[in-house]
Structures are given as C-alpha cells and as structure tokens.
Design an enzyme around this catalytic site. Sequence first.
Site, short mmCIF file in Angstrom:
data_model
loop_
_atom_site.label_atom_id
_atom_site.label_comp_id
_atom_site.label_asym_id
_atom_site.label_seq_id
_atom_site.Cartn_x
_atom_site.Cartn_y
_atom_site.Cartn_z
N ASN A 91 0.74 -1.01 0.06
CA ASN A 91 0.00 0.04 -0.01
C ASN A 91 0.89 1.29 0.19
O ASN A 91 0.40 2.42 0.18
CB ASN A 91 -0.98 -0.08 1.27
CG ASN A 91 -1.62 -1.04 1.36
OD1 ASN A 91 -2.33 -1.76 0.38
ND2 ASN A 91 -2.07 -1.74 2.46
N HIS B 181 -14.71 -2.60 5.48
CA HIS B 181 -13.46 -3.50 5.80
C HIS B 181 -13.73 -3.69 7.46
O HIS B 181 -14.89 -3.36 8.15
CB HIS B 181 -12.44 -2.40 6.17
CG HIS B 181 -11.09 -2.54 6.75
ND1 HIS B 181 -10.65 -2.72 8.09
CD2 HIS B 181 -9.96 -2.96 5.90
CE1 HIS B 181 -9.42 -3.05 7.99
NE2 HIS B 181 -8.85 -3.14 6.95
N GLU C 101 -16.21 3.40 3.23
CA GLU C 101 -14.75 3.64 2.84
C GLU C 101 -14.87 4.56 1.53
O GLU C 101 -16.15 4.43 0.96
CB GLU C 101 -14.33 2.40 2.29
CG GLU C 101 -13.54 1.51 3.55
CD GLU C 101 -13.39 0.05 3.12
OE1 GLU C 101 -12.41 -0.18 2.22
OE2 GLU C 101 -13.95 -0.89 3.61
N ASP D 164 -14.04 6.49 5.47
CA ASP D 164 -12.62 5.87 5.75
C ASP D 164 -11.92 6.30 4.51
O ASP D 164 -12.33 5.54 3.66
CB ASP D 164 -12.82 4.35 6.32
CG ASP D 164 -11.52 3.68 6.44
OD1 ASP D 164 -10.58 4.05 6.03
OD2 ASP D 164 -11.67 2.48 7.13
N HIS E 8 -7.30 4.29 1.94
CA HIS E 8 -6.51 4.13 0.61
C HIS E 8 -6.75 5.42 -0.25
O HIS E 8 -6.14 5.39 -1.45
CB HIS E 8 -7.52 3.02 -0.36
CG HIS E 8 -6.96 1.71 0.58
ND1 HIS E 8 -5.87 0.73 0.25
CD2 HIS E 8 -7.81 1.03 1.42
CE1 HIS E 8 -5.81 -0.28 0.96
NE2 HIS E 8 -7.08 -0.03 1.54
N LYS F 180 -0.64 3.95 4.65
CA LYS F 180 -0.69 3.33 3.29
C LYS F 180 0.10 4.29 2.53
O LYS F 180 1.31 4.27 2.48
CB LYS F 180 -2.31 3.26 2.79
CG LYS F 180 -2.55 1.74 3.56
CD LYS F 180 -4.00 1.76 3.58
CE LYS F 180 -4.16 0.34 4.32
NZ LYS F 180 -5.40 0.07 4.81
C1 LIG Z 1 -6.15 -0.62 5.94
C2 LIG Z 1 -7.15 -0.29 6.45
C3 LIG Z 1 -7.51 -0.06 7.75
C4 LIG Z 1 -6.68 -0.22 9.06
O1 LIG Z 1 -5.51 0.47 8.83
P1 LIG Z 1 -4.25 -0.01 9.62
O2 LIG Z 1 -3.44 1.29 9.82
O3 LIG Z 1 -3.57 -0.89 8.67
O4 LIG Z 1 -4.81 -0.77 10.76
C5 LIG Z 1 -8.88 0.60 8.06
N1 LIG Z 1 -9.55 0.51 7.00
C6 LIG Z 1 -9.35 0.53 5.80
C7 LIG Z 1 -10.57 1.05 4.73
C8 LIG Z 1 -8.14 -0.03 5.52
O5 LIG Z 1 -7.91 -0.20 4.18
#
Ligand SMILES: *Cc1c(COP(=O)(O)O)cnc(C)c1O
Length: 384
Positions: A44, A130, A174, A203, A206, A237
Amino acid sequence: MEQINQFLKEAEENGLLRILHPADYRRNGVICIEGREYADFSSNDYLGLSHHAYIKSASCNIIEKLGASSSASRLLSGSLTLHSELEDRTASFKGKEAALIFNSGYQANIGIISSLCSRGDVVFTDKLSHASIIDGVLLSGAKLFRFLHNDAGSLESLLKTHRQKFKNALIITETVFSMDGDIAPLKDLVSIKEEYNCQIMIDEAHATGVFGDSGSGIAEKENLTDSIDLIMGTFSKALGSFGAYLACSKNIKDYLINTSRSFIYSTALPPSVIAANLASLELIKKEPFRRRELLQKASYFRNELSSLRLTVKGSSQIIPLIVKDSRKAVKISSLLKEKGFWAPAIRPPTVPANEARIRFSLSYCHTKDVLDRLINDIYEINEF
Ligand SMILES: *Cc1c(COP(=O)(O)O)cnc(C)c1O
C-alpha cells in the site's frame, strides 16, 4: 484441538490456507523474499514514500532526541507536543476543526464507532466495509444494516424502513475500497444523510495522499468535506508510515479522548512514527507529481488489461483482476511469481465467494517497462 486440525486441513484442501511470507526487505516497488527480488504489486506504499530520504531522516533525528518510545498512553504522560503538532497539521490537511491520532486504522475504527454509537442506535454500512468498521459496530452494540455495495438506492430503502425506529443513525463507507479499488458515490450518500437526519463517517485509508488537489482524499476531490461529520484515514498506506486519525469537530475529539477505549488504553505512538507522519504530510504538499503519475500509471494498466478482455474492477490505484475460482487465483499468482511479480491472490472470506482475484496495487515506483512486462505475462499465462 481436533477442531483446529480439521480447520487447517480443510483450509488447505480448499485452497484457502493463509500463510505468512516473511520478506527480507521491501523498497521502491520491489520486494525481496527468500533471497529473490520481485516487482511488488502487493504493498500500500502507493507513493513510494516509505523509503523517502526526508521521512527517514526526520524519523532518525527525532529518535536521537526523544528516544524510541512514548512510554505511556496519551492521557497519562505519553502525549508529546509532537502529537499535538501532528493533530493540528492533520486537521488542516483534512479541512476539519480538529483531529485525533489513533495507533492504527484498525484501532481508530473500533474506537471511534464503539464510542459514538451504542445500543438503541443504528449504523448503515456498505456491504464491502473493512473488517475494522464491522468490528467497531459489533463492539458498540448498535443495530447494523449493510447496504449493497456503492448503492445509494439500497441505503435509502433501508433508511425508509428502519430510520424512525432509532434515535441516532450513522452511515459509514470507505471512499476507495481496498479489495475492489472503486469509489463510493459520496455526493449521493451525503444528500441521503441530510434527508434522513443521519451522521456520516468515511474511511479514507486508501484515498489519503492519492486523490484531491492537495492529496487529502475523495472528500476534498468531491468538495464535500464540510458535509461529512467524521473523516477517518491512516498514515500507513500512501503516507508510507504508520498510525491513523479522525478529523472531526473539537467536541467530538474531546468526547473520544474521554471515552474511546482503543485510544485510552494503549501506549501513544512513538516519536519516530509521529515525526515520519509529519514529514510525510509535508511531502504530500511538496511532491504532488507522485500522486499524479500514480493515477496515470493506474489508468494505463487498467485500460491495457481491459483491452485484453480481462475482467478488471475499480477506478483507483488498486486494480483487481477477477478470476472467480480460488484455486485458479492461487495458480495465476504463483505463475506470476515465477516470472518475477509479487501479486497476491485474494480469496474468500476476504472477498465474496466466487470472486477470487489477483489484486494489483500500483505504486508511483513502478516503471512503464515493469507494467508492460506484467501485462504481457498476464496475457501469456492465458489461464482465464
Ligand atoms: C488498512 C485499512 C484499515 C486499517 O488501517 P491500519 O493502519 O492498517 O490498521 C482501516 N480501514 C481500511 C479501509 C483499510 O484499508
């Protein structure tokens, strides 16, 4: 014990056994596993920032000054001025009044949702949300409804039937979906949220660093920041570091400091990580060419695969090639590995049954030459 053996045996027989692949190192679009280098399509680190000299030196310098640990939770004595500085910078990056740092995205989602929602409330989330979002809702005790993926009509019909039975309602999605690489219809969700008197949380794990003029995410790109109550994202990421945040009002921040258990009962992120996050935010501002080129490469790669009549999804730097069958996905992934590409097979339960896929996650560091070789090898494997 018998149950565990049975589970492992069945998982293996069905091509669903997950194993760890320790890497010797990973940098700039390359991963080295068991002494062999592969072009890395599994990370990522979309902008290639995890090895940026500026971030590494910011992190090393602060470790010399402040040590390796924060040594206490934020509410005791672990809160450094550096944490507050990162929160201020994050709030302005995301266009919100305040921000609160969490130790990871997983901890952020479970901590935020379980604090803000409780029994008697209702949460509506996208079906492909997620695991950390789902776990947060389960922990909260709120009633959960899942609407069809990226389908505002499905959300609206759930709200029509159920909204009035509950006091508080929260919609969660997301913005860029991690396994499908597609983008939520945020404008539609926001107008539904207003009509049905809900709060909305997004969220941007990404999307942060990749989308929007200043790299803030999809809320910025769609000009919807003010209409979104809770904007969560991560530093782990595209930002090439670690940790997460919620950007929100000052009142919500103060409430979470007092009630969010994953925030309260965990040691504060160490100074080296906070310094890296601060440096990364600066680079997002100073080096916009990274996100521009990443998105150009992603659309080139996606278009080339489509023109080979392969099934690809999404419209971001994440490009899933759908092959349906789990064993086939594993086979293709291992053939690509022989040819020098590390691209994981994603199987149920991470994705729905019969939707196994190879997930290509692109990086600014992938050259056109690497992409062309990969496209050619996918074509030659011709297993589809
Ligand atoms: C990766 C991810 C998380 C978790 O984040 P981390 O910092 O890796 O714990 C939460 N939500 C989504 C959509 C993700 O892709």
